[in-house]
Design a protein around this motif. Structure first.
Motif, mmCIF file in Angstrom:
data_model
loop_
_atom_site.group_PDB
_atom_site.id
_atom_site.type_symbol
_atom_site.label_atom_id
_atom_site.label_comp_id
_atom_site.label_asym_id
_atom_site.label_seq_id
_atom_site.Cartn_x
_atom_site.Cartn_y
_atom_site.Cartn_z
ATOM 1 N N ARG A 125 0.818 -1.205 0.000
ATOM 2 C CA ARG A 125 0.000 0.000 0.000
ATOM 3 C C ARG A 125 0.855 1.260 0.000
ATOM 4 O O ARG A 125 0.531 2.247 -0.664
ATOM 5 C CB ARG A 125 -0.932 -0.007 1.217
ATOM 6 C CG ARG A 125 -2.140 -0.933 1.042
ATOM 7 C CD ARG A 125 -2.987 -0.998 2.290
ATOM 8 N NE ARG A 125 -4.204 -1.788 2.054
ATOM 9 C CZ ARG A 125 -4.972 -2.267 3.016
ATOM 10 N NH1 ARG A 125 -4.668 -2.055 4.298
ATOM 11 N NH2 ARG A 125 -6.048 -2.979 2.710
ATOM 12 N N ALA A 126 1.966 1.226 0.727
ATOM 13 C CA ALA A 126 2.864 2.380 0.736
ATOM 14 C C ALA A 126 3.465 2.611 -0.648
ATOM 15 O O ALA A 126 3.599 3.757 -1.105
ATOM 16 C CB ALA A 126 3.966 2.174 1.776
ATOM 17 N N SER A 159 2.028 1.798 -3.443
ATOM 18 C CA SER A 159 0.934 2.332 -4.249
ATOM 19 C C SER A 159 0.695 3.807 -3.939
ATOM 20 O O SER A 159 0.555 4.632 -4.857
ATOM 21 C CB SER A 159 -0.335 1.518 -3.992
ATOM 22 O OG SER A 159 -1.431 2.056 -4.699
ATOM 23 N N ASP A 160 0.649 4.150 -2.646
ATOM 24 C CA ASP A 160 0.375 5.531 -2.243
ATOM 25 C C ASP A 160 1.441 6.497 -2.756
ATOM 26 O O ASP A 160 1.136 7.639 -3.112
ATOM 27 C CB ASP A 160 0.287 5.631 -0.720
ATOM 28 C CG ASP A 160 -0.946 4.918 -0.162
ATOM 29 O OD1 ASP A 160 -1.873 4.652 -0.950
ATOM 30 O OD2 ASP A 160 -0.965 4.632 1.044
ATOM 31 N N LYS A 161 2.684 6.036 -2.793
ATOM 32 C CA LYS A 161 3.773 6.899 -3.241
ATOM 33 C C LYS A 161 3.977 6.841 -4.751
ATOM 34 O O LYS A 161 4.890 7.465 -5.288
ATOM 35 C CB LYS A 161 5.069 6.520 -2.526
ATOM 36 C CG LYS A 161 5.019 6.812 -1.033
ATOM 37 C CD LYS A 161 6.383 6.676 -0.382
ATOM 38 C CE LYS A 161 6.305 7.080 1.091
ATOM 39 N NZ LYS A 161 7.634 7.078 1.734
ATOM 40 N N LYS A 162 3.097 6.057 -5.423
ATOM 41 C CA LYS A 162 3.126 5.959 -6.887
ATOM 42 C C LYS A 162 4.516 5.578 -7.405
ATOM 43 O O LYS A 162 5.028 6.150 -8.379
ATOM 44 C CB LYS A 162 2.647 7.271 -7.524
ATOM 45 C CG LYS A 162 1.194 7.582 -7.214
ATOM 46 C CD LYS A 162 0.747 8.880 -7.853
ATOM 47 C CE LYS A 162 -0.754 9.089 -7.725
ATOM 48 N NZ LYS A 162 -1.261 9.002 -6.344
ATOM 49 N N GLN A 163 5.122 4.601 -6.741
ATOM 50 C CA GLN A 163 6.442 4.133 -7.152
ATOM 51 C C GLN A 163 6.339 3.292 -8.427
ATOM 52 O O GLN A 163 5.420 2.481 -8.570
ATOM 53 C CB GLN A 163 7.063 3.281 -6.050
ATOM 54 C CG GLN A 163 7.390 4.030 -4.772
ATOM 55 C CD GLN A 163 8.521 4.996 -4.973
ATOM 56 O OE1 GLN A 163 8.364 6.205 -4.765
ATOM 57 N NE2 GLN A 163 9.669 4.510 -5.381
ATOM 58 N N ASP A 209 -3.983 -0.734 -6.424
ATOM 59 C CA ASP A 209 -4.784 -0.911 -5.210
ATOM 60 C C ASP A 209 -4.392 -2.218 -4.535
ATOM 61 O O ASP A 209 -3.977 -3.173 -5.192
ATOM 62 C CB ASP A 209 -6.276 -0.930 -5.553
ATOM 63 C CG ASP A 209 -7.157 -0.954 -4.309
ATOM 64 O OD1 ASP A 209 -6.939 -0.100 -3.430
ATOM 65 O OD2 ASP A 209 -8.033 -1.823 -4.221
ATOM 66 N N ASP A 238 -6.124 -4.778 -1.665
ATOM 67 C CA ASP A 238 -7.338 -5.061 -0.906
ATOM 68 C C ASP A 238 -7.102 -6.279 -0.015
ATOM 69 O O ASP A 238 -7.047 -7.413 -0.491
ATOM 70 C CB ASP A 238 -8.507 -5.325 -1.868
ATOM 71 C CG ASP A 238 -9.856 -5.375 -1.147
ATOM 72 O OD1 ASP A 238 -9.881 -5.763 0.032
ATOM 73 O OD2 ASP A 238 -10.878 -5.036 -1.770
#
Length: 252
Positions: free
Chosen positions: A29-30, A32-36, A55, A57
């Protein structure tokens, strides 16, 4: 399926394995959140594609991956096992998927996979290696088993870290030692005294020196190391680094 790690210094990749599902989901998730950016390689390893995690889940145990624009690239990724490589806070992350499936994300084509059972978080900062001196080398004494003649073998170190050491076995006294464990090994640290540790041989490299003499480099992991020994090794690494910096700056 091993992640596609090209660097020769990552042969001990499994030493950095994360198996906690909660931690794996948090890391993905990290990312994904940082759009790496995430690099993906199909089983044949012929090409590497850049994608991203859309995402994660935990309830459905799925990870959604951005779909390649090229249909042929997508076909290859859907054909079987896939290895992924990315980074998070300058730490390299590797994970695998047994199979990807086509799906939709917010109405757009995507790929999905099951949350991996494990991943590799390569925290090099914890295993920082320092080359040991060539002149007056640091040595390790290793008790030899009966099949190797008993007695004690003494070997010079090539490098040292808080995770292990690399030794040079120019007499090939340890043979093909990968996977072997050695107990009560004594490392002589200059100015700091001796430390006693357990060692497991994790990798081996045969090489030819400039004088055309053969040599063997064995990468060893510490397996039985008390806090005092670990602290002494860390102090010695700090000492080596300080001496190296002094030489670079023209002080030493």
């Amino acid at each position: 399926m091993q992640p596609f790690i090209a660097d020769t210094d990552t042969e001990n990749w499994h030493d950095f394995e994360v198996g906690s599902r909660r931690e794996i989901i948090a890391l993905l998730r990290a990312i994904s959140d940082k759009k790496q950016d995430v690099r993906a390689a199909a089983r044949d390893g012929a090409e590497v594609y850049t994608t991203a995690i859309l995402d994660v889940d935990g309830d459905t145990d799925t990870v959604l991956i951005d779909r390649p624009l090229d249909p042929e690239h997508e076909r290859r990724l859907l054909s079987g096992e896939v290895s992924f490589e990315t980074s998070l806070d300058k730490i390299r992350i590797f994970f695998n998927a047994d199979q990807l499936h086509a799906t939709l994300h917010d109405g757009k084509p995507a790929l999905k996979m099951t949350v991996p059972a494990s991943l590799i978080r390569l925290q090099r900062r914890e295993y920082y290696r320092m080359a040991t001196p060539l002149t007056n080398p640091v040595r390790v004494s290793i008790p030899l088993p009966p099949e190797l003649g008993d007695g004690v073998g003494v070997f010079p170190l090539a490098d040292i870290s808080v995770g292990g050491i690399a030794i040079l076995d120019n007499q090939f006294a340890l043979g093909d030692a990968i996977g072997h464990d050695y107990t009560e090994c004594r490392i002589e640290l200059p100015d700091l005294g001796n430390v006693t540790v357990g060692l497991q041989v994790r990798n081996m490299l045969d090489m030819t020196l400039l004088n055309n003499r053969p040599n063997r480099r064995l990468g060893c992991q510490f397996t039985d190391m008390g806090r005092g020994a670990a602290a002494a090794v860390q102090r010695y690494i700090t000492k080596l680094e300080r001496e190296r910096n002094a030489r670079i700056n023209g002080i030493g």
